[in-house]
Design a protein around this motif. Structure first.
Motif, PDB file in Angstrom:
ATOM      1  N   ALA A  54       0.833  -1.202   0.000  1.00 48.96           N
ATOM      2  CA  ALA A  54       0.000   0.000   0.000  1.00 48.96           C
ATOM      3  C   ALA A  54       0.871   1.256   0.000  1.00 48.96           C
ATOM      4  O   ALA A  54       2.049   1.200   0.363  1.00 48.96           O
ATOM      5  CB  ALA A  54      -0.915  -0.017   1.226  1.00 48.96           C
ATOM      6  N   VAL A 146       1.136  -0.900  -6.376  1.00 50.19           N
ATOM      7  CA  VAL A 146       0.360  -0.582  -5.185  1.00 50.19           C
ATOM      8  C   VAL A 146      -0.596  -1.749  -4.981  1.00 50.19           C
ATOM      9  O   VAL A 146      -1.392  -2.053  -5.842  1.00 50.19           O
ATOM     10  CB  VAL A 146      -0.463   0.709  -5.389  1.00 50.19           C
ATOM     11  CG1 VAL A 146      -1.342   0.961  -4.180  1.00 50.19           C
ATOM     12  CG2 VAL A 146       0.438   1.876  -5.656  1.00 50.19           C
ATOM     13  N   ALA A 148      -3.452  -3.816  -4.233  1.00 49.00           N
ATOM     14  CA  ALA A 148      -4.882  -3.945  -3.953  1.00 49.00           C
ATOM     15  C   ALA A 148      -5.613  -4.041  -5.278  1.00 49.00           C
ATOM     16  O   ALA A 148      -5.199  -3.460  -6.263  1.00 49.00           O
ATOM     17  CB  ALA A 148      -5.410  -2.754  -3.167  1.00 49.00           C
ATOM     18  N   GLN A 175      -2.696  -3.973   6.401  1.00 50.63           N
ATOM     19  CA  GLN A 175      -3.277  -3.629   5.109  1.00 50.63           C
ATOM     20  C   GLN A 175      -3.288  -4.800   4.130  1.00 50.63           C
ATOM     21  O   GLN A 175      -4.216  -4.949   3.350  1.00 50.63           O
ATOM     22  CB  GLN A 175      -2.519  -2.454   4.513  1.00 50.63           C
ATOM     23  CG  GLN A 175      -2.450  -1.278   5.471  1.00 50.63           C
ATOM     24  CD  GLN A 175      -2.327   0.039   4.736  1.00 50.63           C
ATOM     25  OE1 GLN A 175      -2.279   0.086   3.524  1.00 50.63           O
ATOM     26  NE2 GLN A 175      -2.302   1.107   5.487  1.00 50.63           N
ATOM     27  N   ALA A 179      -6.527  -6.057   2.264  1.00 50.30           N
ATOM     28  CA  ALA A 179      -6.619  -5.992   0.811  1.00 50.30           C
ATOM     29  C   ALA A 179      -6.592  -7.381   0.174  1.00 50.30           C
ATOM     30  O   ALA A 179      -6.738  -7.525  -1.024  1.00 50.30           O
ATOM     31  CB  ALA A 179      -5.479  -5.142   0.246  1.00 50.30           C
TER      32      ALA A 179
ATOM     33  N   ALA B  54      -8.472   3.932   0.864  1.00 47.27           N
ATOM     34  CA  ALA B  54      -7.477   2.964   1.323  1.00 47.27           C
ATOM     35  C   ALA B  54      -7.857   2.430   2.710  1.00 47.27           C
ATOM     36  O   ALA B  54      -8.644   3.059   3.429  1.00 47.27           O
ATOM     37  CB  ALA B  54      -6.108   3.621   1.369  1.00 47.27           C
ATOM     38  N   GLN B 175      -2.994   9.399  -0.365  1.00 44.16           N
ATOM     39  CA  GLN B 175      -3.118   8.071  -0.952  1.00 44.16           C
ATOM     40  C   GLN B 175      -3.936   8.065  -2.239  1.00 44.16           C
ATOM     41  O   GLN B 175      -3.646   7.320  -3.162  1.00 44.16           O
ATOM     42  CB  GLN B 175      -3.740   7.124   0.063  1.00 44.16           C
ATOM     43  CG  GLN B 175      -2.949   7.115   1.360  1.00 44.16           C
ATOM     44  CD  GLN B 175      -3.081   5.800   2.076  1.00 44.16           C
ATOM     45  OE1 GLN B 175      -3.756   4.889   1.616  1.00 44.16           O
ATOM     46  NE2 GLN B 175      -2.422   5.670   3.193  1.00 44.16           N
TER      47      GLN B 175
END
Lengths: 319, 319
Positions: A54, A146, A148, A175, A179, B54, B175
Motif C-alpha cells: 500500500a 500498489v 490492492a 493492510q 486488501a 485505502a 493516498q
C-alpha cells in the motif's frame, strides 16, 4: 516493420533503445506486437520479482535499495514502477525524478508505466515491457505495484517471486490482510521495522499465515527491513534468491510461466474475437442493444445472446 | 428455472430472500443469469454510490453512519462491502459481524462480497447484486471498495456518484493521488478530520483538483467528516443528493448507464466467444500452444493468431 539495428541495440541492453522500446509497447497496436515478436526469442532467463504494498509502506525506497544491493552482487537490474490507475491522465508519478537521481550511476534501469484506461491494458503493457527487458539481458526485473485490487493481482501473477510489503502503525489493520493480497505472497516484508509496533505486525502476519496457508514446500518467510538505512535488505535479496532456486528445482517456474501464458493468451484471443464480432454487426446494432438494456427493455444476458446470435461466426454454426 | 414466489419476495424487499438472491448471483452460472433476467425489469430507480478509500481511512465506519443518516431521511439503504481480492479464499472480512450489529434495527441491508478469482468476476457479481437490490426497492445502494487498482476502477464505474475517502496523517503522500483514483471522484471526503493535518490534506486535494481537473459543470467538492462523531455526515448526504440532481438534469445519468452497459456487454460477449473458440479447437491444442510460448518457440501474438486461425468461425472467414 521493425528496424533490425534498433532490435540489436535493445538486445545489447542499450538504455536509450530499451526506453524507446518500452514506449512503443506502451502505445500498443501492431507496432508493439511486431516489436515483441522480434524480441521474444531472445528472452526467458530473467527472474521477475513483484513488489507490492500500500502507499506509505516505503515501497519505492525499498525497491531502490534492493536494486542497488542486487547490482552490487553482479546482477543487471531493471525496475518497472506501475502506477495502477492513472487510466485517465496517463501521467508519471511525482517523485520519479528523485528516484532516478537516487539510482543514477548504478546502471539500474527504471521506468514507470501507467494504464491507458482499457481494462487489462496495463497488465498487457507490463507483460510486453518485461519481454523487452528480458531480451535486453537484465537478470532481475523488479515490478513495483500498489497492492490492492484485481488489476494488481493480475500483474503480480506475472512475477516469479512476489514480495508483499507492510509497515507498522498505519492504522489498526494489517493492510495486506485487508486488501486480500497475502495469498499471493512468496516473501513478506515489514518495512520501517525501526518503528513502534513492528514486532506486532510481524506477529500478526505470522499468525495469518498459520491460519490461512495451505501446507506447501515453500512457506513465505516474514522479514524485517529498514529501507532508509538498508537494514535487512541483504537478507531480502538472499531470500529472493532462495525462492528462485526453490522454483527452479521443483518445476514450479514452468508452472508459473504456463499459467501466465494461458492468461495472456485468453486475453488476446477474446479481444480479437470481440473485435471481429463487432465488425460483423450491422452498423448501429451494438449501440441499439446497449440502449435497449439501459431502458430496461431487455436484460444484459439476453442482450449478449442477441449479439452472439447476430455475429456471423455464430450464425454459421446455428444455421 | 426461477421460482416465481421467490422472485416476488425479492421484489418486496424481503431481507432473507434478497440475501439468498445475492448468494445465487455470487455463485454465477446459468442460475445467476436466470435470476437477473427475472429481476431486471423491476429495477432502474436506485441511486448507486461508490465509496472508495485505502485501508485505515475509516471507510466502513463512515459508510455505516452515512447509511443511518440516509435511512433517517426516509430512504431505504443497502450496503455492498467489496473485499477486492480474497480471490483465493473467498472469505468474508473480519469485523463484518460488528458492522452488522451496529446496523441492526436500522433496516439497512449489508452484505460483503469477495471475488471468485476470475478476472472481472467480482465486478460482474457486484453488477448482478446491484440488479437484485435495485429490484428489491432499495433507494440508495452504497458500494464500498478499497480504492486502488483497475478492478476497483471497474467497480467504481458502476456507480452514479463516486465518493473518494482520504484521511490525514497516513504517511507523507495523499493516498488517493498516489493510487490515481482522484480522477473518478465526484465527491472528496477527508475523514478523521479532527486529527492533525486534516486541513493540509484538504488543501493538497484542492490543489490537485485545480491542477488536474478538466473544467466541468460539476466540480468535486472536498468535505471534512468525523465518522465516529457523525460530524459532516449530513453535509455528505446533502452533497450526494446534489450530485444526483445534477446527473439527472444534465443527461449525465443516461451517459453513465450507457457506458456501464457497454462495458458489461463487452465482457459477456468476449467470454462467450472465447469459450466457443476453445470448444472448437482440437483436444490438447490450446495447451500445446501455451507450451510452445513457454518454451519460446513462438511469441504470444503469433500464438493468438494461430488459435484464431484454428477456431472455426475464423477459418470460414479466411477460406
Amino acid at each position: 516493420v521493425i528496424d533490425g539495428e534498433f532490435v540489436a541495440a535493445v538486445r545489447q541492453g542499450d538504455a536509450p533503445a530499451v526506453a524507446r522500446a518500452i514506449t512503443r509497447v506502451e502505445r500498443g497496436g501492431q507496432d508493439a506486437r511486431d516489436l515483441v515478436r522480434a524480441l521474444f526469442a531472445s528472452g526467458g532467463r530473467a527472474h521477475i520479482v513483484g513488489v507490492t504494498g500500500a502507499p506509505g509502506t516505503g515501497k519505492s525506497t525499498l525497491v531502490n535499495v534492493l536494486a542497488k544491493d542486487l547490482t552490487a552482487r553482479g546482477y543487471r537490474v531493471a525496475i518497472i514502477a506501475v502506477d495502477p490507475s492513472s487510466p485517465f491522465t496517463g501521467g508519471a508519478l511525482l517523485g520519479d525524478r528523485l528516484r532516478m537521481q537516487d539510482l543514477s550511476g548504478t546502471g539500474v534501469f527504471i521506468r514507470s508505466m501507467a494504464s491507458r484506461g482499457e481494462l487489462g491494458g496495463l497488465a498487457a503493457a507490463v507483460a510486453d515491457a518485461l519481454v523487452v527487458l528480458d531480451a535486453a539481458g537484465f537478470d532481475i526485473l523488479l515490478v513495483e505495484t500498489v497492492g490492492a485490487g484485481q488489476g494488481e493481482v493480475e500483474i503480480a501473477r506475472q512475477a516469479h517471486t512476489t514480495v508483499v510489503l507492510e509497515a507498522p502503525g498505519m492504522g489498526d489493520e494489517i493492510q495486506a490482510i485487508k486488501a486480500g493480497i497475502l495469498e499471493i505472497a512468496d516473501v513478506l516484508v515489514v518495512n520501517k521495522a525501526d518503528r513502534d509496533g513492528a514486532n506486532a505486525t510481524v506477529a500478526a502476519l505470522e499468525m495469518n499465515l498459520s491460519l490461512n496457508s495451505v501446507p506447501q514446500d515453500w512457506r513465505p518467510p516474514v522479514l524485517k527491513t529498514v529501507a532508509l538505512t538498508g537494514e535487512g535488505v541483504a537478507e531480502l535479496a538472499d531470500t529472493i534468491g532462495a525462492h528462485r532456486t526453490y522454483l527452479e528445482r521443483n518445476g514450479r517456474r514452468e508452472e508459473k510461466e504456463a499459467a501466465r501464458v494461458n492468461e495472456q493468451l485468453r486475453g488476446l484471443v477474446q479481444s480479437a474475437l470481440l473485435e471481429q464480432a463487432q465488425a460483423d454487426l450491422a452498423p448501429g446494432r451494438w449501440k441499439a442493444v446497449v440502449n435497449a438494456v439501459r431502458e430496461r427493455k431487455i436484460d444484459i444476458y439476453s442482450a449478449a445472446e442477441a449479439i452472439l446470435a447476430d455475429s456471423s461466426g455464430f450464425q454459421e454454426r446455428v444455421v
